[in-house]
Design a protein around this motif. Sequence first.
Motif, short mmCIF file in Angstrom:
data_model
loop_
_atom_site.label_atom_id
_atom_site.label_comp_id
_atom_site.label_asym_id
_atom_site.label_seq_id
_atom_site.Cartn_x
_atom_site.Cartn_y
_atom_site.Cartn_z
N GLU A 1 0.82 -1.21 0.00
CA GLU A 1 0.00 0.00 0.00
C GLU A 1 0.86 1.26 0.00
O GLU A 1 0.61 2.20 -0.73
CB GLU A 1 -0.94 0.01 1.21
CG GLU A 1 -2.02 -1.04 1.06
CD GLU A 1 -2.88 -1.22 2.29
OE1 GLU A 1 -2.97 -0.27 3.09
OE2 GLU A 1 -3.46 -2.31 2.44
N ARG A 2 1.92 1.20 0.82
CA ARG A 2 2.81 2.38 0.91
C ARG A 2 3.50 2.66 -0.41
O ARG A 2 3.75 3.79 -0.76
CB ARG A 2 3.86 2.15 1.98
CG ARG A 2 3.57 2.82 3.30
CD ARG A 2 4.85 3.03 4.10
NE ARG A 2 5.75 1.89 4.03
CZ ARG A 2 5.78 0.90 4.91
NH1 ARG A 2 4.95 0.91 5.93
NH2 ARG A 2 6.62 -0.11 4.79
N GLY A 3 3.83 1.56 -1.12
CA GLY A 3 4.53 1.70 -2.40
C GLY A 3 3.78 2.57 -3.36
O GLY A 3 4.35 3.19 -4.25
N LEU A 4 2.46 2.61 -3.21
CA LEU A 4 1.63 3.40 -4.13
C LEU A 4 1.18 4.71 -3.51
O LEU A 4 0.65 5.56 -4.19
CB LEU A 4 0.39 2.59 -4.52
CG LEU A 4 0.62 1.33 -5.34
CD1 LEU A 4 -0.67 0.55 -5.46
CD2 LEU A 4 1.14 1.68 -6.72
N ALA A 5 1.37 4.82 -2.19
CA ALA A 5 0.72 5.91 -1.46
C ALA A 5 1.15 7.30 -1.93
O ALA A 5 0.36 8.24 -1.83
CB ALA A 5 0.99 5.77 0.03
N ARG A 6 2.38 7.41 -2.48
CA ARG A 6 2.86 8.74 -2.83
C ARG A 6 1.89 9.48 -3.74
O ARG A 6 1.48 10.58 -3.46
CB ARG A 6 4.23 8.64 -3.52
CG ARG A 6 5.36 8.42 -2.55
CD ARG A 6 6.56 7.83 -3.25
NE ARG A 6 6.32 6.45 -3.63
CZ ARG A 6 7.08 5.73 -4.43
NH1 ARG A 6 8.13 6.28 -4.98
NH2 ARG A 6 6.81 4.48 -4.70
N LYS A 7 1.50 8.81 -4.84
CA LYS A 7 0.63 9.53 -5.77
C LYS A 7 -0.67 8.78 -6.05
O LYS A 7 -1.60 9.34 -6.59
CB LYS A 7 1.37 9.69 -7.12
CG LYS A 7 2.40 10.79 -7.10
CD LYS A 7 3.14 10.81 -8.41
CE LYS A 7 4.04 9.60 -8.47
NZ LYS A 7 4.98 9.40 -9.43
N HIS A 8 -0.67 7.49 -5.71
CA HIS A 8 -1.78 6.67 -6.21
C HIS A 8 -2.61 6.06 -5.09
O HIS A 8 -2.10 5.73 -4.04
CB HIS A 8 -1.22 5.55 -7.08
CG HIS A 8 -0.52 6.08 -8.28
ND1 HIS A 8 -1.20 6.53 -9.38
CD2 HIS A 8 0.79 6.28 -8.53
CE1 HIS A 8 -0.33 6.99 -10.26
NE2 HIS A 8 0.89 6.85 -9.78
N PRO A 9 -3.90 5.91 -5.37
CA PRO A 9 -4.74 5.24 -4.38
C PRO A 9 -4.42 3.75 -4.34
O PRO A 9 -3.80 3.23 -5.27
CB PRO A 9 -6.16 5.45 -4.94
CG PRO A 9 -5.97 5.64 -6.41
CD PRO A 9 -4.62 6.26 -6.60
N ARG A 10 -4.81 3.06 -3.29
CA ARG A 10 -4.57 1.62 -3.25
C ARG A 10 -5.40 0.92 -4.33
O ARG A 10 -6.38 1.47 -4.84
CB ARG A 10 -4.85 1.07 -1.86
CG ARG A 10 -6.27 1.27 -1.34
CD ARG A 10 -6.42 0.63 0.02
NE ARG A 10 -6.24 -0.82 -0.05
CZ ARG A 10 -7.18 -1.66 -0.47
NH1 ARG A 10 -8.34 -1.21 -0.85
NH2 ARG A 10 -6.94 -2.94 -0.51
N ILE A 11 -4.96 -0.29 -4.67
CA ILE A 11 -5.64 -1.01 -5.75
C ILE A 11 -6.81 -1.79 -5.15
O ILE A 11 -6.59 -2.63 -4.27
CB ILE A 11 -4.65 -1.96 -6.47
CG1 ILE A 11 -3.43 -1.18 -6.95
CG2 ILE A 11 -5.33 -2.67 -7.63
CD1 ILE A 11 -2.27 -2.05 -7.45
#
Length: 284
Positions: free
Chosen positions: A28-38
């Motif tokens: 989740e953190r890997g995407l948190a910068r710009k993207h919502p969770r999948i």
Amino acid sequence: MASSTHPVQVRRVLTSTPLARQHERSLERGLARKHPRIPFEKFDRAKYPRAALALAHHAQTKLALGEYTAVDLFAHIASAMTLNGVPFDLVAAASSIPHDEIRHADYAMQAARALAGTDPKIEFDAALLRKQWEKPVGIEELDFSMIEVSAVGETLSCALLSACRERAKDPMLQALFAGIVSDEVHHARLGWYYFAWRAPQWSQAERQRVADRVGSLVVGIERRFWHGRDAPPAARKAARALGVLESTGQREAVRCVMEDEIIPALDALGLGSSHAWRIRRRGG
Ligand SMILES: [Fe+2]
Ligand SMILES: [Fe+2]
């Protein structure tokens, strides 16, 4: 002599230790910068025809396979960079990539499970992967791996995954492609930054050896990506909504990124790749 193979099958297995929770959080953190969770759990299979689900499932398992084996490629590249004493910032960037790739493999495995309703399994030949790294990787071998895997491979992969993202209307697949592309952009940049450092040091003979190998890579690219995943007419719209890339779109994406980005960048390194592209093996 028949070469030996070593088939390995991989499912998405986590331990029952606290590390598993840590890993889930990193997804989740890997995407948190710009993207919502999948939103894997919100995916509704009932909304799509079987033919579209099958193509999307095939695409996601192949993506998972590519991402999983990319862990091995970048781990070896990071190791080779260390052993050849390349600048610290390049080593640092390369050594963070395997972590991105296992996250990407995980996303694709979870998407495949949502699409099929069952746990996916990927399979590869470990002997074949190992063979590439049998000999010690000197700086020239590293140059070629950086062209093939990072500069060319990741730039192509950005273009293909971006084309999937443009098609995807489904929220799970849209978020998945957007998240992966935002990392792959950095993996591609590493390749070009590496050559901004390395190319000025090449002797004439070194440059020529790299150019020869890059030439044979470039002539085969169009054919390698000629076939996409073509849905029957009744499932075409749904397949598109799941981010499935059809043959014509795939050819177009490859041609554009080769002609607009990759070939000019290789030419700028003095590798004369536009000649190889002109005489490429045509697809079809
Ligand atoms: Fe990746
Ligand atoms: Fe990557």
